[in-house]
Design an enzyme around this catalytic site. Structure first.
Site, short mmCIF file in Angstrom:
data_model
loop_
_atom_site.label_atom_id
_atom_site.label_comp_id
_atom_site.label_asym_id
_atom_site.label_seq_id
_atom_site.Cartn_x
_atom_site.Cartn_y
_atom_site.Cartn_z
N LYS A 168 0.88 -1.17 0.00
CA LYS A 168 0.00 0.00 0.00
C LYS A 168 0.92 1.21 0.00
O LYS A 168 1.54 1.54 1.01
CB LYS A 168 -0.92 0.04 1.23
CG LYS A 168 -1.77 1.30 1.24
CD LYS A 168 -2.45 1.56 2.57
CE LYS A 168 -2.95 3.01 2.57
NZ LYS A 168 -3.54 3.39 3.87
N GLY A 196 -7.78 9.52 8.81
CA GLY A 196 -8.13 9.64 10.22
C GLY A 196 -9.04 10.80 10.55
O GLY A 196 -9.35 11.04 11.72
N ALA A 242 -9.31 5.95 3.25
CA ALA A 242 -9.13 7.07 4.18
C ALA A 242 -10.34 7.98 4.29
O ALA A 242 -11.03 8.25 3.31
CB ALA A 242 -7.91 7.91 3.84
N GLY A 243 -10.55 8.43 5.50
CA GLY A 243 -11.56 9.44 5.78
C GLY A 243 -12.85 8.91 6.36
O GLY A 243 -13.69 9.70 6.80
N ASN A 278 -9.42 2.36 9.05
CA ASN A 278 -8.72 1.94 10.27
C ASN A 278 -9.27 2.67 11.48
O ASN A 278 -9.94 2.09 12.34
CB ASN A 278 -7.21 2.19 10.12
CG ASN A 278 -6.39 1.66 11.29
OD1 ASN A 278 -6.90 1.31 12.35
ND2 ASN A 278 -5.10 1.57 11.11
N THR A 279 -9.04 3.99 11.52
CA THR A 279 -9.37 4.75 12.72
C THR A 279 -10.85 4.65 13.11
O THR A 279 -11.17 4.59 14.30
CB THR A 279 -8.99 6.23 12.54
OG1 THR A 279 -7.64 6.30 12.09
CG2 THR A 279 -9.13 7.01 13.82
#
Lengths: 75, 287
Positions: free
Chosen positions: B121, B182, B213-214, B235-236
């Site tokens: 990645k 994040g 992301a986001g 993830n976050t």
């Protein structure tokens, strides 16, 4: 036993810290000295990856910069 | 109804058509790619990954700790036979640094005998505050890594022109950001994502586009999938939810819901109402 030049310590940088190691020590020995034998690590010397199979034949010289890395959590 | 899905475990969009996600010749059972960072404990991480249904997880490459060699390794808590490992180049701000980290990740995976040992990645970041990608460095690193045989899944902005150029350079998957890493802002520019999808899939409908992301919550995942994304990487939003395991289930359900909605073909948006009940036979008339 009489010490010769092979046994003299030289300084290398391991993960950003200076560290004395016996001149000519192999990467495999360094990894073992640090307690990482059998752990999932990858090794780089002066920016070039050294494969696991080559660790035992790669001898270190003073001034070399070694990175020993593993996986951590990340996104 | 021929089939009911009353629990997230029963949600499986592949059973309802559309086929699985294939990246770099490897079939993934889940369309969620989940990060392994920021969990309170490895046990929380393992439970959350399990609940998300993912079979592909990202990991970062970092220095082995010299002072605590007896410490646990993340691989003690990740079944590499269950999860495809996708090493990232997070924290790299130049193409050269990203290539270097990618090679180290590959060496770790090769040593493990991983099926995804050539995967990376790719992130080449431009700025510590936004963590937005540096497009010039990202293009350069993609070209270099592809030439070295890597399967490059590349984090990029939602810019359709850069996205197309990354695909042309040989990226196995282009992964446009919904919003900054994040940030939890979701899909800030769905129109750009639509154009990314149109360009990247033109004449190549199976080309995998993963929104990376986001994501803040489940509806963001559903929104990305409804636009036609092939997957979502997050993830976050799971790791820092108050209840990560429950949120992981929500993300799984949202991903399947969004995919099914996309495959089903949504109705067009209209400015005015259209009645669902027939006009004919009314006993009263509109005034």
């Amino acid at each position: 036993m009489e010490r010769d030049s092979v046994d003299a310590d030289v300084s290398v940088t391991v993960n950003g810290s200076h560290r004395p190691v016996p001149a000519g020590v192999t990467l495999e020995s360094l990894v073992a000295m640090l307690g990482f034998s059998g752990r999932p690590v990858a090794v780089e010397v002066d920016g070039e990856v050294v494969s696991r199979a080559s660790l035992s034949s790669r001898h270190l010289a003073g001034g070399e910069r070694i990175e020993i890395v593993t996986f951590v959590g990340g996104g | 109804m021929s089939r009911t899905a009353d629990a997230s475990e029963g949600l499986d969009e592949t059973a309802m058509g559309g086929g699985p996600l294939v990246v770099g010749g490897i079939t993934l059972a889940s369309r969620l790619v989940v990060g392994t960072g920021k969990y309170a404990t490895y046990a929380d991480m393992a439970r959350s990954l399990d609940a998300s249904g993912t079979d592909c997880v990202t990991v970062a490459v970092r220095r082995e700790r010299l002072l605590n060699a007896a410490g646990e390794n993340i691989l003690d808590h990740l079944d590499a036979s269950r999860y495809a490992l996708l090493p990232n180049t997070a924290g790299c701000f130049s193409a050269d640094d990203a290539v270097r980290v990618a090679r180290l990740g590959r060496e770790l995976l090769r040593d493990m005998g991983s099926a995804t040992s050539e995967w990376v990645k790719l992130e080449v970041l431009g700025d510590t505050k936004t963590l937005l990608p540096d497009p010039v460095g990202t293009l350069a690193a993609t070209e270099k890594l592809v030439s070295e045989g890597f399967t490059v899944l590349v984090y990029t902005s939602d810019d359709p022109v850069i996205a197309k150029r990354l695909k042309d350079l040989g990226a196995a998957s282009v992964m446009p950001a919904g919003s900054p890493i994040g940030s939890g802002q979701g899909i800030l520019n769905p129109n750009n994502l639509r154009i990314c999808l149109e360009y990247l899939k033109d004449g190549d409908p199976a080309y995998p586009v993963i929104v990376d992301a986001g994501v803040g919550t489940a509806s963001d995942v559903a929104a990305a999938m409804e636009l036609g994304a092939d997957g979502v990487l997050l993830n976050t939003a799971i790791a820092h939810a108050q209840d990560p395991v429950r949120m992981a289930v929500a993300m799984k359900a949202a991903c399947v819901a969004g995919r099914l909605a996309f495959l089903s073909g949504r109705i067009p948006r209209r400015l005015y109402a259209t009645a669902s009940s027939p006009d004919e036979g009314r006993i009263v008339q509109p005034t």
